[in-house]
Design a protein around this motif. Sequence first.
Motif, PDB file in Angstrom:
ATOM      1  N   VAL A 161     -22.294 -14.927   3.929  1.00 61.84           N
ATOM      2  CA  VAL A 161     -22.907 -15.748   4.975  1.00 61.84           C
ATOM      3  C   VAL A 161     -24.311 -16.106   4.491  1.00 61.84           C
ATOM      4  O   VAL A 161     -25.076 -15.220   4.081  1.00 61.84           O
ATOM      5  CB  VAL A 161     -22.970 -14.985   6.308  1.00 61.84           C
ATOM      6  N   ILE A 162     -24.664 -17.391   4.536  1.00 64.56           N
ATOM      7  CA  ILE A 162     -25.906 -17.836   3.917  1.00 64.56           C
ATOM      8  C   ILE A 162     -26.847 -18.444   4.948  1.00 64.56           C
ATOM      9  O   ILE A 162     -26.445 -19.292   5.738  1.00 64.56           O
ATOM     10  CB  ILE A 162     -25.636 -18.861   2.802  1.00 64.56           C
ATOM     11  N   ASP A 163     -28.088 -18.000   4.910  1.00 63.38           N
ATOM     12  CA  ASP A 163     -29.180 -18.666   5.619  1.00 63.38           C
ATOM     13  C   ASP A 163     -29.690 -19.732   4.659  1.00 63.38           C
ATOM     14  O   ASP A 163     -30.505 -19.459   3.777  1.00 63.38           O
ATOM     15  CB  ASP A 163     -30.272 -17.646   5.953  1.00 63.38           C
ATOM     16  N   TYR A 170     -26.030 -12.962   2.868  1.00 63.25           N
ATOM     17  CA  TYR A 170     -25.571 -11.701   3.455  1.00 63.25           C
ATOM     18  C   TYR A 170     -24.144 -11.496   2.989  1.00 63.25           C
ATOM     19  O   TYR A 170     -23.243 -12.230   3.401  1.00 63.25           O
ATOM     20  CB  TYR A 170     -25.645 -11.777   4.981  1.00 63.25           C
ATOM     21  N   CYS A 171     -23.933 -10.514   2.118  1.00 63.36           N
ATOM     22  CA  CYS A 171     -22.647 -10.362   1.453  1.00 63.36           C
ATOM     23  C   CYS A 171     -21.993  -9.049   1.828  1.00 63.36           C
ATOM     24  O   CYS A 171     -22.546  -7.974   1.587  1.00 63.36           O
ATOM     25  CB  CYS A 171     -22.815 -10.444  -0.063  1.00 63.36           C
ATOM     26  N   GLY A 172     -20.798  -9.147   2.429  1.00 65.02           N
ATOM     27  CA  GLY A 172     -20.040  -7.965   2.804  1.00 65.02           C
ATOM     28  C   GLY A 172     -18.997  -7.620   1.761  1.00 65.02           C
ATOM     29  O   GLY A 172     -18.198  -8.466   1.352  1.00 65.02           O
ATOM     30  N   LEU A 173     -18.998  -6.366   1.337  1.00 71.02           N
ATOM     31  CA  LEU A 173     -18.061  -5.903   0.323  1.00 71.02           C
ATOM     32  C   LEU A 173     -16.757  -5.456   0.971  1.00 71.02           C
ATOM     33  O   LEU A 173     -16.746  -4.779   1.989  1.00 71.02           O
ATOM     34  CB  LEU A 173     -18.664  -4.750  -0.470  1.00 71.02           C
ATOM     35  N   SER A 174     -15.651  -5.856   0.355  1.00 74.47           N
ATOM     36  CA  SER A 174     -14.307  -5.496   0.811  1.00 74.47           C
ATOM     37  C   SER A 174     -13.373  -5.746  -0.361  1.00 74.47           C
ATOM     38  O   SER A 174     -13.826  -5.993  -1.490  1.00 74.47           O
ATOM     39  CB  SER A 174     -13.900  -6.348   2.019  1.00 74.47           C
ATOM     40  N   GLU A 175     -12.063  -5.737  -0.104  1.00 78.96           N
ATOM     41  CA  GLU A 175     -11.118  -6.091  -1.181  1.00 78.96           C
ATOM     42  C   GLU A 175     -11.334  -7.518  -1.661  1.00 78.96           C
ATOM     43  O   GLU A 175     -10.984  -7.857  -2.790  1.00 78.96           O
ATOM     44  CB  GLU A 175      -9.681  -5.947  -0.682  1.00 78.96           C
ATOM     45  N   ARG A 176     -11.950  -8.363  -0.832  1.00 78.22           N
ATOM     46  CA  ARG A 176     -12.127  -9.778  -1.155  1.00 78.22           C
ATOM     47  C   ARG A 176     -13.454 -10.078  -1.866  1.00 78.22           C
ATOM     48  O   ARG A 176     -13.709 -11.219  -2.234  1.00 78.22           O
ATOM     49  CB  ARG A 176     -12.042 -10.616   0.118  1.00 78.22           C
TER      50      ARG A 176
END
Length: 312
Positions: A161-163, A170-176
Motif C-alpha cells: 500500500v503506497i502513500d 507499507y508492505c505486508g509479508l505473507s506467502e504473496r
Amino acid sequence: MPARGGALMFVTGPREFLAAFGSGRFPVRHAATARGAFLVAPASADLASESAQDNRYMAAAPALDLARAARQHAELARRLGEDVPVLTFPGDPACPDGLFPNNVFATTRGRLIVGRMRHAVRRREAARTDVRGFFRDVLGYAQTDLSPRTDLVAELTGALVIDRARGIGYCGLSERCDEAGARAMHEAFGLGLTFCFALADGEYHTNVVFALLAGRLPLLAADGFRDAAVPAAIAQAYGDAVHLGDAHKRAFAGNAIALAPTRAWLSAVAAASLSPQQRATIARHGFALGEVELDEIEKAGGSLRCCVAEIF
C-alpha cells in the motif's frame, strides 16, 4: 532496525517507522491520486485453484456467473471513469485471476513495474504483451520487470500500500510477498520510506486489511496484522483512522481506493458494512463514498481495489 541507503529507508519496526515518518524527511511532494487507471475484463468462470491455497476470501462456489461478473466489471469501469480516464484490456480465459491486475502491473511516473507472482497461474499474466506494449509504445514508459526473478515474491500493490504523496510504502509479508520482494519493490517504486511488517496468519494481501485514501485517511483491520502495534503506529502517524473489524474485513471494506482527492470507492457489500460513525469519519476527511455492485467478482477473493491498476 532500519536499513539506510542514501535518502531511502527500509524499516521493520513501529518505533522506527514513527521516528522516520515524523522526521520531516517525507513531506507531501507528489499527487496523492492517479492520472488514470486500467482494468482487465473477466474472461473465465473458473476460480483459480492455485490461488485458493492461500486466499481464504475466495468463495466455496464452484464458478462465477461470468455474464454477471462481466456486467458488474463494465459498470465498475464506467463509474470509475467519473474520476479518471479508464481503459479495459480484454481478459484471457487461461488467467482466471486476471481481473485483479494490480498485483501484476503497477506504475510510477514514467515507469511500468511488473511483479513476481507466487502462483504459476498468475505468472502467466505477467507475460501479456499488450499491457507491456501499451505502456512502452503508447505512453513511452520505461519498465522494471521483477517477473523473471526466482529469488523473491512481490505481488505489487496487493502486498504494498503506497502513500504516493509522500513516497512511503507499507508492505505486508505473507506467502504473496517476502522481504526480498518488499526490498525489490521499495527500489522499483523509488520509495523514500518503506515500512515492512508481517500480516496475520491466513492473510494474503495487505490491501485487504489496509487502505490509505489519497494519503490522508487509513482504513485498518487490526486483526489482519501479526503485531497490533503496526496498525496503531500507522493510525498515529496519520492522526486518525477508520478501524475495521473482522466482519468489515470479510466484506472487503479494507479493499478501497481513492482515484480522486474527494471520493473513496468501495464495493456495495463493503460500503453496507460500514457504521454511521465510520461513514462520518470518511466524510470528515473530505471523501464522498462511491459504491459499485461487485458481489459476483468478490467470489474470486478480491474486490474493488484489486480490480484497479493505477496509472501515474
